[in-house]
Structures are given as C-alpha cells and as structure tokens.
Design a protein around this motif. Structure first.
Motif, PDB file in Angstrom:
ATOM      1  N   ASP A   1       5.054  25.539 -11.304  1.00  0.00           N
ATOM      2  CA  ASP A   1       5.851  24.337 -11.119  1.00  0.00           C
ATOM      3  C   ASP A   1       7.328  24.750 -11.029  1.00  0.00           C
ATOM      4  OD1 ASP A   1       6.944  21.633 -13.212  1.00  0.00           O
ATOM      5  OD2 ASP A   1       6.832  21.793 -11.037  1.00  0.00           O
ATOM      6  N   GLN A   2       7.920  24.500  -9.875  1.00  0.00           N
ATOM      7  CA  GLN A   2       9.289  24.918  -9.648  1.00  0.00           C
ATOM      8  C   GLN A   2      10.222  23.852 -10.201  1.00  0.00           C
ATOM      9  OE1 GLN A   2      10.002  25.720  -5.531  1.00  0.00           O
ATOM     10  NE2 GLN A   2      12.066  26.455  -5.880  1.00  0.00           N
ATOM     11  N   GLN A   3      10.910  24.162 -11.274  1.00  0.00           N
ATOM     12  CA  GLN A   3      11.740  23.160 -11.933  1.00  0.00           C
ATOM     13  C   GLN A   3      13.118  23.019 -11.297  1.00  0.00           C
ATOM     14  OE1 GLN A   3      11.429  22.698 -16.273  1.00  0.00           O
ATOM     15  NE2 GLN A   3      10.377  24.657 -16.244  1.00  0.00           N
ATOM     16  N   VAL A   4      13.559  24.051 -10.591  1.00  0.00           N
ATOM     17  CA  VAL A   4      14.860  24.008  -9.920  1.00  0.00           C
ATOM     18  C   VAL A   4      14.621  24.361  -8.455  1.00  0.00           C
ATOM     19  CG1 VAL A   4      17.175  24.994  -9.809  1.00  0.00           C
ATOM     20  CG2 VAL A   4      16.067  24.653 -12.033  1.00  0.00           C
ATOM     21  N   LYS A   5      15.010  23.453  -7.587  1.00  0.00           N
ATOM     22  CA  LYS A   5      14.686  23.626  -6.166  1.00  0.00           C
ATOM     23  C   LYS A   5      15.937  23.629  -5.316  1.00  0.00           C
ATOM     24  CE  LYS A   5      10.373  21.081  -6.756  1.00  0.00           C
ATOM     25  NZ  LYS A   5       9.572  19.916  -6.350  1.00  0.00           N
ATOM     26  N   GLN A   6      16.027  24.605  -4.438  1.00  0.00           N
ATOM     27  CA  GLN A   6      17.055  24.611  -3.409  1.00  0.00           C
ATOM     28  C   GLN A   6      16.299  24.565  -2.087  1.00  0.00           C
ATOM     29  OE1 GLN A   6      19.185  28.073  -5.695  1.00  0.00           O
ATOM     30  NE2 GLN A   6      20.639  27.284  -4.190  1.00  0.00           N
ATOM     31  N   ASN A   7      16.295  23.409  -1.478  1.00  0.00           N
ATOM     32  CA  ASN A   7      15.403  23.169  -0.351  1.00  0.00           C
ATOM     33  C   ASN A   7      15.910  23.732   0.970  1.00  0.00           C
ATOM     34  OD1 ASN A   7      13.355  21.799  -1.804  1.00  0.00           O
ATOM     35  ND2 ASN A   7      14.650  19.988  -1.882  1.00  0.00           N
ATOM     36  N   SER A   8      17.188  24.114   1.018  1.00  0.00           N
ATOM     37  CA  SER A   8      17.716  24.696   2.248  1.00  0.00           C
ATOM     38  C   SER A   8      17.828  26.199   2.081  1.00  0.00           C
ATOM     39  CB  SER A   8      19.090  24.118   2.564  1.00  0.00           C
ATOM     40  OG  SER A   8      19.007  22.742   2.780  1.00  0.00           O
ATOM     41  N   PRO A   9      17.015  26.976   2.790  1.00  0.00           N
ATOM     42  CA  PRO A   9      17.111  28.432   2.662  1.00  0.00           C
ATOM     43  C   PRO A   9      18.419  28.975   3.217  1.00  0.00           C
ATOM     44  CG  PRO A   9      15.043  27.801   3.676  1.00  0.00           C
ATOM     45  CD  PRO A   9      15.900  26.573   3.631  1.00  0.00           C
ATOM     46  N   SER A  10      19.005  28.255   4.186  1.00  0.00           N
ATOM     47  CA  SER A  10      20.225  28.762   4.789  1.00  0.00           C
ATOM     48  C   SER A  10      21.105  27.610   5.255  1.00  0.00           C
ATOM     49  CB  SER A  10      19.905  29.691   5.960  1.00  0.00           C
ATOM     50  OG  SER A  10      19.236  28.979   6.971  1.00  0.00           O
ATOM     51  N   LEU A  11      22.406  27.936   5.396  1.00  0.00           N
ATOM     52  CA  LEU A  11      23.403  26.958   5.844  1.00  0.00           C
ATOM     53  C   LEU A  11      24.483  27.727   6.586  1.00  0.00           C
ATOM     54  CD1 LEU A  11      24.677  24.070   5.637  1.00  0.00           C
ATOM     55  CD2 LEU A  11      25.802  24.862   3.549  1.00  0.00           C
ATOM     56  N   SER A  12      24.902  27.192   7.715  1.00  0.00           N
ATOM     57  CA  SER A  12      25.948  27.833   8.501  1.00  0.00           C
ATOM     58  C   SER A  12      27.081  26.835   8.727  1.00  0.00           C
ATOM     59  CB  SER A  12      25.380  28.302   9.842  1.00  0.00           C
ATOM     60  OG  SER A  12      26.355  28.961  10.597  1.00  0.00           O
ATOM     61  N   VAL A  13      28.335  27.241   8.441  1.00  0.00           N
ATOM     62  CA  VAL A  13      29.483  26.354   8.628  1.00  0.00           C
ATOM     63  C   VAL A  13      30.622  27.129   9.269  1.00  0.00           C
ATOM     64  CG1 VAL A  13      28.866  24.911   6.653  1.00  0.00           C
ATOM     65  CG2 VAL A  13      30.463  26.792   6.358  1.00  0.00           C
ATOM     66  N   GLN A  14      31.573  26.391   9.825  1.00  0.00           N
ATOM     67  CA  GLN A  14      32.749  26.996  10.419  1.00  0.00           C
ATOM     68  C   GLN A  14      33.819  27.215   9.350  1.00  0.00           C
ATOM     69  OE1 GLN A  14      31.292  28.038  13.605  1.00  0.00           O
ATOM     70  NE2 GLN A  14      33.544  28.050  13.765  1.00  0.00           N
ATOM     71  N   GLU A  15      34.557  28.275   9.513  1.00  0.00           N
ATOM     72  CA  GLU A  15      35.689  28.556   8.630  1.00  0.00           C
ATOM     73  C   GLU A  15      36.622  27.348   8.571  1.00  0.00           C
ATOM     74  OE1 GLU A  15      37.921  31.938   9.883  1.00  0.00           O
ATOM     75  OE2 GLU A  15      39.257  31.919   8.143  1.00  0.00           O
ATOM     76  N   GLY A  16      37.051  27.018   7.368  1.00  0.00           N
ATOM     77  CA  GLY A  16      37.963  25.891   7.194  1.00  0.00           C
ATOM     78  C   GLY A  16      37.273  24.570   6.911  1.00  0.00           C
ATOM     79  N   ARG A  17      35.977  24.478   7.238  1.00  0.00           N
ATOM     80  CA  ARG A  17      35.249  23.233   6.991  1.00  0.00           C
ATOM     81  C   ARG A  17      34.655  23.241   5.589  1.00  0.00           C
ATOM     82  NH1 ARG A  17      34.446  21.071  12.291  1.00  0.00           N
ATOM     83  NH2 ARG A  17      33.737  19.171  11.269  1.00  0.00           N
ATOM     84  N   ILE A  18      34.023  22.137   5.238  1.00  0.00           N
ATOM     85  CA  ILE A  18      33.402  22.036   3.921  1.00  0.00           C
ATOM     86  C   ILE A  18      31.981  22.590   3.955  1.00  0.00           C
ATOM     87  CG2 ILE A  18      32.593  19.689   4.380  1.00  0.00           C
ATOM     88  CD1 ILE A  18      33.004  19.093   1.369  1.00  0.00           C
ATOM     89  N   SER A  19      31.608  23.325   2.920  1.00  0.00           N
ATOM     90  CA  SER A  19      30.221  23.758   2.716  1.00  0.00           C
ATOM     91  C   SER A  19      29.662  22.938   1.562  1.00  0.00           C
ATOM     92  CB  SER A  19      30.141  25.237   2.353  1.00  0.00           C
ATOM     93  OG  SER A  19      30.594  26.065   3.390  1.00  0.00           O
TER      94      SER A  19
END
Lengths: 113, 115
Positions: A1-19
């Motif tokens: 049972d996974q008690q802590v989940k990060q559902n997005s394996p990856s994320l890509s953003v442009q420099e200067g923007r919000i992540s």
C-alpha cells in the motif's frame, strides 16, 4: 500500500516559469512533510518541510502548500532555473519519537533554458 | 563536517558473494537508516537504528543484516548477494527530538551490481 504518491513521473518547464510538483498521501496521521531534491550520482538533499498545523511554508524560490482535507501537498518553484533540474521526492512522517519517513517515488523535473 | 559518508562508492559482486557497506556520520545523530533506490521505486527503507544498540526492519529487509557499531557507524551486510540486490544504497541519519521533526541527512550512495 503506497502511502505517499507522486503521480507524475516527470515534468518539463521553461526557465523562468513556475514548476509545480504534486504529492498525495493516504495516512491522515502523518503530521509533517518534506521535499528532497536529488541530482544524479548524489544522495538526496533536504529542501523544505511543513508541519500539519500549517498550510504554507516558504523558503526563497520554494514554497510548499499543504491541503489536509484533500491529503495533498505541492511544491512550487518560482522562478524555475536550469539548476533545479533534478528528481524531487516527497516524504511524510510522524513527529515525536517516530523515526521513519515514507517516500514517494519521485518526479523528474527538467527546466529548459 | 563531512556529514554522512559511505564506502565503497561502487561495487561489483558475483551471485553468492558477501560484502558489507559502511556508513558513518559526524553530526551526533541518534538515528541511522539504510535505503535502497531502484528505478521507478523511490527510496525504500531496508533497516533502521533508532538509537545506539537498537535495530529494526524496514520495508524490504530480506537478504540483509545490519550492525550499529557505535553512535557514528551503521553497516549493512549482504551475506549472499543476489542479482535482485543490484541497486543504489543510501545511508541516512537524523536527530531524534520530540520537539522537532526528523529531517534525514543522506550520504552520497553506493552503487552495487550483482552479476
């Protein structure tokens, strides 16, 4: 049972923007939460934490938000920089004499110049 | 202040061989931990030591043993290595204080390959 989940394996953003990195948990007894950052071939390093009595904690470009009713926390990085490219782990724990943390699987953030 | 140090950095073993991973911390922390990191699996706790003289199983203890040699040192032993133990191993330590939160500090890791 996974008690802590990060559902997005990856994320890509442009420099200067919000992540925005997200994390969900299932155990309502967790009373503090942490974010760790990990570069390749290095150990994880502590980034920021929040206790369950707060809904926001800020440290420079990094802000963590906690929504207890939704069992959800998020890490905001503003502005994002190429050096922020790393794997980010969310972790949760119990205060006091309980020693263990439960980690999510991590999200790889890539910040493009 | 070196923080948490681990030796060796890299190791290649043959199936059935044994080895000990060493970890030391100089932050006077009470608690120490061993994790393994596998692709897509995050950090999984193998064993931990809440304080000197005590050790407890974590999420994935099978195939491993640990020794808390003193307050500074916590070793992880593979008695008979298997290919499934190919992983990156991290040692961590934390100060246990009922008035604070137990942020853990990590070492640089040991990359182990079992052939």
């Amino acid at each position: 049972d996974q008690q802590v989940k990060q559902n997005s394996p990856s994320l890509s953003v442009q420099e200067g923007r919000i992540s925005i990195l997200n994390c969900d948990y299932t155990n309502s007894m967790f009373d503090y939460f942490l974010w760790y950052k990990k570069y390749p071939a290095e150990g994880p390093t502590f980034l920021i934490s929040i206790s369950s009595i707060k809904d926001k904690n800020e440290d420079g470009r990094f802000t963590v938000f906690l929504n207890k009713s939704a069992k959800h926390l998020s890490l905001h990085i503003v502005p994002s920089q190429p050096g922020d490219s790393a794997v980010y782990f969310c972790a949760a724990g119990f205060g006091g004499s309980n020693y263990k943390l439960t980690f999510g699987k991590g999200t790889l953030l890539t910040v493009n110049p | 202040n070196a923080g948490v140090t681990q030796t060796p950095k890299f190791q290649v073993l043959k199936t059935g061989q044994s080895m000990t991973l060493q970890c030391a911390q100089d932050m006077n922390h009470n608690s120490m931990y061993w994790y393994r990191q596998d692709p897509g699996m995050g950090l999984r706790l193998i064993y931990y030591s809440a304080s000197e003289g005590t050790t407890d199983k974590g999420e994935v203890p099978n195939g491993y043993n640990v020794s808390r040699l003193n307050k500074r040192e916590f070793s992880l032993r593979l008695e008979s290595a298997a290919p499934s133990q190919t992983s990156v191993y991290f040692c961590a330590s934390s100060r246990v204080d009922t008035s604070s939160y137990n942020e853990q500090f990590f070492g640089p890791g040991t990359r182990l390959t079992v052939l």
